[in-house]
Scaffold this motif. Structure first.
Motif, PDB file in Angstrom:
ATOM      1  N   ALA A   1       0.661  -1.522   0.242  1.00  0.00           N
ATOM      2  CA  ALA A   1      -0.099  -0.169   0.099  1.00  0.00           C
ATOM      3  C   ALA A   1       0.388   1.395   0.555  1.00  0.00           C
ATOM      4  O   ALA A   1       0.170   2.207  -0.899  1.00  0.00           O
ATOM      5  N   ASN A   2       1.991   1.224   0.612  1.00  0.00           N
ATOM      6  CA  ASN A   2       3.060   2.918   0.726  1.00  0.00           C
ATOM      7  C   ASN A   2       4.470   2.052   0.119  1.00  0.00           C
ATOM      8  O   ASN A   2       5.464   2.248   1.084  1.00  0.00           O
ATOM      9  N   PRO A   3       4.309   1.677  -1.413  1.00  0.00           N
ATOM     10  CA  PRO A   3       5.802   1.164  -1.548  1.00  0.00           C
ATOM     11  C   PRO A   3       6.700   1.913  -1.071  1.00  0.00           C
ATOM     12  O   PRO A   3       8.192   1.471  -1.013  1.00  0.00           O
ATOM     13  N   GLU A   4       6.690   3.325  -1.745  1.00  0.00           N
ATOM     14  CA  GLU A   4       7.893   4.059  -1.510  1.00  0.00           C
ATOM     15  C   GLU A   4       8.385   4.017   0.286  1.00  0.00           C
ATOM     16  O   GLU A   4       9.252   5.024   0.744  1.00  0.00           O
ATOM     17  N   LEU A   5       7.783   3.306   1.174  1.00  0.00           N
ATOM     18  CA  LEU A   5       8.366   3.594   2.623  1.00  0.00           C
ATOM     19  C   LEU A   5       8.639   1.956   2.974  1.00  0.00           C
ATOM     20  O   LEU A   5       8.942   1.909   3.754  1.00  0.00           O
ATOM     21  N   VAL A   6       8.900   1.269   1.752  1.00  0.00           N
ATOM     22  CA  VAL A   6       9.679   0.176   2.036  1.00  0.00           C
ATOM     23  C   VAL A   6      11.385   0.271   2.712  1.00  0.00           C
ATOM     24  O   VAL A   6      11.688  -0.266   4.077  1.00  0.00           O
ATOM     25  N   GLY A   7      12.085   1.599   2.650  1.00  0.00           N
ATOM     26  CA  GLY A   7      13.124   1.754   3.163  1.00  0.00           C
ATOM     27  C   GLY A   7      13.057   2.077   4.636  1.00  0.00           C
ATOM     28  O   GLY A   7      13.732   1.520   5.657  1.00  0.00           O
ATOM     29  N   TYR A   8      12.088   2.358   4.907  1.00  0.00           N
ATOM     30  CA  TYR A   8      11.273   2.432   6.396  1.00  0.00           C
ATOM     31  C   TYR A   8      11.352   1.708   6.995  1.00  0.00           C
ATOM     32  O   TYR A   8      11.086   1.363   8.533  1.00  0.00           O
ATOM     33  N   ILE A   9      10.613   0.692   6.805  1.00  0.00           N
ATOM     34  CA  ILE A   9       9.983  -0.677   7.178  1.00  0.00           C
ATOM     35  C   ILE A   9      10.353  -1.487   6.905  1.00  0.00           C
ATOM     36  O   ILE A   9      11.066  -2.047   8.778  1.00  0.00           O
ATOM     37  N   LEU A  10      11.855  -1.934   6.350  1.00  0.00           N
ATOM     38  CA  LEU A  10      13.127  -3.039   6.314  1.00  0.00           C
ATOM     39  C   LEU A  10      13.925  -1.974   6.687  1.00  0.00           C
ATOM     40  O   LEU A  10      14.649  -1.661   5.709  1.00  0.00           O
ATOM     41  N   GLU A  11      14.738  -2.798   8.084  1.00  0.00           N
ATOM     42  CA  GLU A  11      15.482  -1.329   8.643  1.00  0.00           C
ATOM     43  C   GLU A  11      17.004  -2.363   8.634  1.00  0.00           C
ATOM     44  O   GLU A  11      17.504  -1.461   9.000  1.00  0.00           O
TER      45      GLU A  11
ATOM     46  N   SER B   1       4.520  -8.408  -5.820  1.00  0.00           N
ATOM     47  CA  SER B   1       3.852  -6.880  -6.153  1.00  0.00           C
ATOM     48  C   SER B   1       3.501  -6.594  -6.835  1.00  0.00           C
ATOM     49  O   SER B   1       4.300  -6.846  -7.643  1.00  0.00           O
ATOM     50  N   GLN B   2       2.397  -5.886  -6.932  1.00  0.00           N
ATOM     51  CA  GLN B   2       2.025  -4.755  -8.340  1.00  0.00           C
ATOM     52  C   GLN B   2       2.767  -3.130  -8.487  1.00  0.00           C
ATOM     53  O   GLN B   2       2.796  -2.931  -9.406  1.00  0.00           O
ATOM     54  N   HIS B   3       3.727  -3.497  -6.870  1.00  0.00           N
ATOM     55  CA  HIS B   3       4.947  -2.212  -7.857  1.00  0.00           C
ATOM     56  C   HIS B   3       5.240  -2.667  -7.171  1.00  0.00           C
ATOM     57  O   HIS B   3       6.741  -1.763  -6.452  1.00  0.00           O
ATOM     58  N   PRO B   4       6.717  -3.088  -8.205  1.00  0.00           N
ATOM     59  CA  PRO B   4       7.967  -3.679  -7.897  1.00  0.00           C
ATOM     60  C   PRO B   4       9.308  -2.309  -7.959  1.00  0.00           C
ATOM     61  O   PRO B   4       9.862  -2.290  -6.984  1.00  0.00           O
ATOM     62  N   TYR B   5       8.569  -1.465  -9.030  1.00  0.00           N
ATOM     63  CA  TYR B   5       9.930  -0.853  -9.419  1.00  0.00           C
ATOM     64  C   TYR B   5       9.642   0.891  -8.778  1.00  0.00           C
ATOM     65  O   TYR B   5      10.998   0.780  -8.373  1.00  0.00           O
ATOM     66  N   ILE B   6       8.863   0.754  -8.061  1.00  0.00           N
ATOM     67  CA  ILE B   6       9.021   1.639  -6.875  1.00  0.00           C
ATOM     68  C   ILE B   6       9.113   1.198  -5.797  1.00  0.00           C
ATOM     69  O   ILE B   6      10.054   1.374  -5.154  1.00  0.00           O
TER      70      ILE B   6
ATOM     71  N   ALA C   1       3.938  -6.308 -18.589  1.00  0.00           N
ATOM     72  CA  ALA C   1       4.701  -4.913 -18.714  1.00  0.00           C
ATOM     73  C   ALA C   1       5.505  -4.596 -17.684  1.00  0.00           C
ATOM     74  O   ALA C   1       5.242  -4.641 -16.649  1.00  0.00           O
ATOM     75  N   LEU C   2       6.053  -3.682 -18.330  1.00  0.00           N
ATOM     76  CA  LEU C   2       7.000  -2.423 -17.294  1.00  0.00           C
ATOM     77  C   LEU C   2       6.245  -1.603 -16.735  1.00  0.00           C
ATOM     78  O   LEU C   2       5.996  -0.700 -17.546  1.00  0.00           O
ATOM     79  N   LEU C   3       5.327  -1.661 -15.555  1.00  0.00           N
ATOM     80  CA  LEU C   3       4.369  -0.868 -15.072  1.00  0.00           C
ATOM     81  C   LEU C   3       4.718   0.244 -13.915  1.00  0.00           C
ATOM     82  O   LEU C   3       5.748  -0.482 -13.497  1.00  0.00           O
ATOM     83  N   ASP C   4       3.377   1.384 -14.063  1.00  0.00           N
ATOM     84  CA  ASP C   4       4.010   1.498 -12.631  1.00  0.00           C
ATOM     85  C   ASP C   4       5.079   2.404 -12.225  1.00  0.00           C
ATOM     86  O   ASP C   4       5.657   2.164 -11.197  1.00  0.00           O
ATOM     87  N   ILE C   5       5.313   2.949 -13.598  1.00  0.00           N
ATOM     88  CA  ILE C   5       7.162   3.276 -13.680  1.00  0.00           C
ATOM     89  C   ILE C   5       7.173   5.146 -13.796  1.00  0.00           C
ATOM     90  O   ILE C   5       5.854   5.329 -15.121  1.00  0.00           O
ATOM     91  N   GLY C   6       7.449   6.000 -13.604  1.00  0.00           N
ATOM     92  CA  GLY C   6       7.212   7.349 -13.670  1.00  0.00           C
ATOM     93  C   GLY C   6       8.836   7.621 -13.984  1.00  0.00           C
ATOM     94  O   GLY C   6       9.295   6.883 -13.946  1.00  0.00           O
ATOM     95  N   GLU C   7       8.692   9.123 -14.510  1.00  0.00           N
ATOM     96  CA  GLU C   7      10.518   9.494 -14.928  1.00  0.00           C
ATOM     97  C   GLU C   7      10.807   9.396 -13.891  1.00  0.00           C
ATOM     98  O   GLU C   7      11.971   8.941 -13.894  1.00  0.00           O
ATOM     99  N   LYS C   8      10.943   9.413 -12.848  1.00  0.00           N
ATOM    100  CA  LYS C   8      11.806   9.159 -11.296  1.00  0.00           C
ATOM    101  C   LYS C   8      12.618   7.692 -11.123  1.00  0.00           C
ATOM    102  O   LYS C   8      14.033   7.085 -11.352  1.00  0.00           O
TER     103      LYS C   8
END
Length: 426
Positions: free
Chosen positions: A252-262, A278-283, A316-323
């Motif tokens: 639900a919060n893929p950008e926080l993976v580094g906060y949760i996994l220490e 995961s549905q958001h592996p690239y994030i 497909a290479l989904l859920d991927i932005g410029e960043k």
């Protein structure tokens, strides 16, 4: 530590007007070095707040209705309310357990009220006593630390009931924000109770189908202020105490993976075992790479895992932005794709299977930089059979005819004198 003035403004909505007014007047006196009135007003405000807690509280077990009404009447008497309220504040539970204390608090906190009472009497009656700002500041500190945690039921229990009311759609709209309650947690719940409270309140929110459970956990994790550290740490413990719960939160919060996994072990175990679901592996990968959480010698291994899973599922290479795209390019993801998945040997051996994997290929090819290496690979792959004809058709229809792909491709061909068959991509 938070200042009394900041605390007062933060908790204004949790105090009645009389209590707030007394605390406000105390602060005015203190700021003008009128120390004794500052103390007396703060003490009076504290007692008035505790009286209200008794009046609005639920009668504890061990009391009878007539006895409870008598207590409430005594503490509202204009002539003696402060003395009677003090007596009920310091009243302890009976030793035989037949009757609890009226206000729920630790023995240490209950004992402190005797000190504040004595100091109040000294302040009011002994003019020779040297009353200094530190006396007021220590009372302010006590109020900040404990006032919101004290109630008939106990601060944690009272707040939990508020959450239950807020999550009851018959009482509050599902759109009513929980933030006002979340901000009360550190003031009303003791550190020793925090983990149990977080476990309980999350269950309340989770049972309310109109509330976003993972958004609630995220709000707890990112409360502002140093006094909320126990809320954050207890929430993190709750999230990580169950692997499925942890993985759902990361999803639900893929950008926080580094906060949760220490730890490095947690991070590696996660991407080796669970990233493929995961549905958001690239994030998630972007977050790990940008925060420096992947050792350099594991990055290629992770990219192969992503590519293998993408190929097998045809995803497909989904859920991927410029960043995320920029991060993948900088770390060599597309070079690995070209080297291992878009070479003549690999594709001609699997040309039948690749006809069903075109989403995977087209999505990657559309992000590639068009250079001489890429153009030569394209010519090699689609000049002679066998090759995956469905992939050829999609490249022709979706990439070859689009700009700037075609013009860049033709420019590279001309600059590098690459020979293209007449029936290329036909």
């Amino acid at each position: 530590m938070i200042s009394f003035e900041n605390w007062l403004e933060t908790n204004q909505s949790n105090l009645n007007n009389d209590v707030y007014g007394l605390f406000k007047d105390s602060l005015r006196c203190f700021k003008n070095d009128i120390i004794r009135p500052a103390y007396l007003l703060a003490y009076q405000g504290m007692l008035l707040a505790l009286r209200e807690k008794i009046l609005i509280g639920k009668m504890p077990e061990g009391f009878v209705e007539q006895e409870w009404r008598k207590i409430c009447k005594e503490i509202t008497d204009d002539g003696s309310w402060d003395e009677k309220t003090y007596d009920r504040v310091v009243q302890k539970a009976k030793d035989d357990g037949s009757k609890p204390a009226i206000l729920n608090m630790s023995p240490f906190v209950r004992e402190q009220f005797q000190y504040w009472r004595k100091l109040r009497n000294v302040c009011a009656h002994y003019k020779d006593f040297d009353f200094i700002p530190a006396h007021v500041l220590t009372l302010y500190s006590f109020i900040i630390s404990y006032l919101m945690k004290i109630s008939v039921e106990g601060g944690a229990a009272s707040l939990l009931m508020e959450f239950k009311d807020y999550c009851d759609p018959s009482k509050y709209s599902p759109t009513t924000p929980l933030n006002p309650l979340i901000s009360k947690i550190s003031d009303m719940v003791d550190v020793e109770e925090m983990e149990d409270f977080i476990n309980s309140v999350v269950i309340v929110v989770a049972k309310s189908h109109n509330r976003d459970y993972n958004a609630f956990l995220k709000a707890l994790l990112f409360l502002d202020g140093a006094n909320n550290e126990s809320v954050k740490s207890s929430t993190l413990i709750y999230i990580k105490s169950d692997i499925e719960r942890r993985n759902r939160f990361i999803e639900a919060n893929p950008e926080l993976v580094g906060y949760i996994l220490e730890t490095p072990v947690e991070i590696r175990e996660y991407w080796k075992k669970f990233l493929k679901y995961s549905q958001h592996p690239y994030i998630i990968v972007d977050s790990l790479l940008e925060n420096g959480l992947l050792p350099a010698d594991e990055i290629e291994e992770l990219f192969y895992l992503l590519l293998d899973e993408g190929y097998e599922s045809g995803r497909a290479l989904l859920d991927i932005g410029e960043k995320e795209l920029d991060v993948l390019k900088r770390h060599g993801y597309f070079e690995i794709f070209l080297k291992s998945y878009f070479n003549e040997s690999y594709i001609k051996k699997r040309y039948r299977d690749i006809c069903y994997k075109t989403d995977f290929y087209i999505s990657h090819l559309s992000y590639l930089e068009i250079d001489a290496i890429f153009v030569k690979k394209m010519v090699e792959l689609f000049s002679e059979l066998p090759f995956p004809y469905t992939l050829r058709d999609r490249i022709r229809d979706e990439l070859w005819t689009a700009e700037p792909f075609k013009s860049h491709f033709e420019k590279i061909v001309k600059e590098n004198e690459i020979k293209i068959p007449d029936d290329f991509l036909q």
